[in-house]
Scaffold this active site. Structure first.
Site, PDB file in Angstrom:
ATOM      1  CG  ASN A 241      -0.366   0.180   2.515  1.00  0.00           C
ATOM      2  OD1 ASN A 241       0.167   1.248   2.797  1.00  0.00           O
ATOM      3  ND2 ASN A 241      -0.430  -0.837   3.364  1.00  0.00           N
ATOM      4  CB  CYS A 242       0.746   4.168  -1.957  1.00  0.00           C
ATOM      5  SG  CYS A 242       1.562   3.091  -3.135  1.00  0.00           S
ATOM      6  CB  VAL A 243      -1.825   4.058   3.584  1.00  0.00           C
ATOM      7  CG1 VAL A 243      -0.815   3.415   4.500  1.00  0.00           C
ATOM      8  CG2 VAL A 243      -2.859   4.848   4.375  1.00  0.00           C
TER       9      VAL A 243
END
Length: 428
Positions: A241-243
């Site tokens: 993820n790229c949170v």
């Protein structure tokens, strides 16, 4: 289930003619490693660099961090279902190059990759300023779709971690730690007077580059289930993820989950650590209801007296966190939640997007909106031009002199909700 972790302490990383560990130094054959990574589909170019603690180096945008590991005994392999075949992990023996890390960077995927400073005030907020970092600069083919771009960087990082981990296969570890989990009935019989405690491990699964993988399966598609705690140490859970980088769990953190580590340390002394329940953070209300119902049901089924619930991310997942807490408490299980806050730059705003009176035991890992000025660095690995647009940055964050004014939201691991960091509190 019993797992031995053999830690091989790494004191330095250098490029050399052969990839090996010798006298605590990790030598990497740069050309060989680049060649192995360059065959990954949709890769345009790969390069390697090294960043050491205390150096005037900034790495950005950071996609993921991976700890080099290798399975030397027992079933399965590292990162099952993705790199190794699908087989239950968490038993046997695994060697770890402790102190070393693979850090992936390249052109920004979304807008939420982060910053790692190896020195200066920013280094105090990221655990990865203390690791010896082999940085993989990977650029995908031009015009690639975002989700494919993320996948390319993810696979480059995982393959790099496995390649480096192989260097520790035949090395005698400096220390061996043993982690063992009894069956539910064995544990209850062995520790009848200790409270039964479980760990509810929430995984980021909002989609649109906010994904986590369990044995290679997109965790959006799972219902809550039970894992042996040692399975995470062999890479059963991977970050995709790229949170916001301050509170996402890089793959390195999944493999070194401090909640699991601390619960094992207390097992048989203060508590009976029963196991891990993994659950997701999907965006649809029906999914939230289903997953929180199942999570509470499993806590009751295991006969838990207490549960620790950790969140990943913020905003929409705040609802999942509170729903889990409320429903577990309603089953008669004492619950503690671990999160971080987005309380505004002055710290005066509501910390979470949801609340309930039953959420009355909370561990905060910091306010991600706090503003900090990072000094200029002599060297940047990656692409500095994305600073203004990553989460935590704003127009004008990158100053002409190379300094950066950002919220700590932009620093990788600054408010990690598993407590994998350096922020702390003292009671008086």
């Amino acid at each position: 289930m019993r797992l031995e972790i053999g830690n091989i302490f790494i004191k330095d990383i250098q490029f050399g003619e052969q990839t090996k560990v010798e006298n605590g130094v990790l030598y990497v054959n740069k050309d060989e490693m680049i060649k192995k990574l360059s065959v990954i589909e949709h890769i345009k170019s790969v390069d390697l660099d090294i960043a050491r603690p205390g150096e005037s180096v900034r790495i950005t945008p950071v996609k993921d961090v991976i700890e080099p590991r290798v399975k030397v005994e027992g079933p399965g392999g590292i990162f099952p279902g993705v790199i190794s075949k699908v087989e239950t992990d968490g038993s046997g023996r695994t060697h770890v190059l402790k102190g070393a890390a693979v850090v992936t960077t390249g052109k920004v995927v979304g807008f939420q990759e982060g910053i790692v400073d190896m020195s200066g005030v920013g280094a105090e907020y990221t655990p990865f300023s203390k690791t010896l970092n082999l940085v993989v600069i990977a650029e995908p083919e031009d015009g690639i779709e975002q989700h494919r771009h993320e996948e390319v960087l993810r696979m480059v990082g995982l393959n790099a971690g496995v390649y480096i981990g192989e260097a520790g296969r035949s090395v005698t570890p400096d220390e061996v730690k043993v982690y063992e989990t009894d069956t539910i009935f064995e544990g209850a019989a062995k520790y009848p007077n200790l409270p039964k405690v479980g760990y509810v491990y929430m995984l980021q699964t909002q989609g649109l580059l906010h994904d986590t993988y369990v044995y290679g399966v997109d965790a959006k598609k799972i219902v809550p289930t039970i894992l042996y705690p040692t399975e995470v140490m062999d890479g059963a859970i991977l970050s995709g993820n790229c949170v916001s980088s301050c509170d996402k769990n890089p793959t390195y953190v999944h493999c070194n989950n401090p909640m699991v580590e601390e619960l094992y340390a207390m097992h048989g002394k203060e508590i009976n650590f029963v196991g891990v329940i993994i659950t997701n953070e999907n965006v649809y209300l029906a999914d939230k209801e289903r997953s929180s119902d199942w999570t509470a049901k499993l806590c009751k089924f295991l006969g838990l007296d207490g549960a620790i619930v950790s969140q990943e991310g913020f905003g929409n997942p705040d609802t999942d966190l509170i729903m889990n807490c409320k429903k577990i408490e309603m089953e008669g299980v004492k619950t503690v939640i671990s999160t971080d806050e987005y309380a505004g730059r002055d710290g005066a705003s509501q910390s979470l997007a949801d609340a309930d009176v039953r959420a009355n035991a909370v561990v905060s890992n910091g306010n991600a909106n706090m503003v900090i000025v990072l000094p200029p660095m002599d060297k940047t690995i990656g692409h500095i031009q994305y600073i203004d647009t990553i989460a935590g940055g704003f127009d004008g964050s990158l100053r002409a002199d190379g300094s950066i004014e950002v919220e700590i939201q932009a620093i990788t691991g600054a408010t990690n909700e598993l407590g994998f960091g350096y922020l702390s509190a003292k009671g008086y």
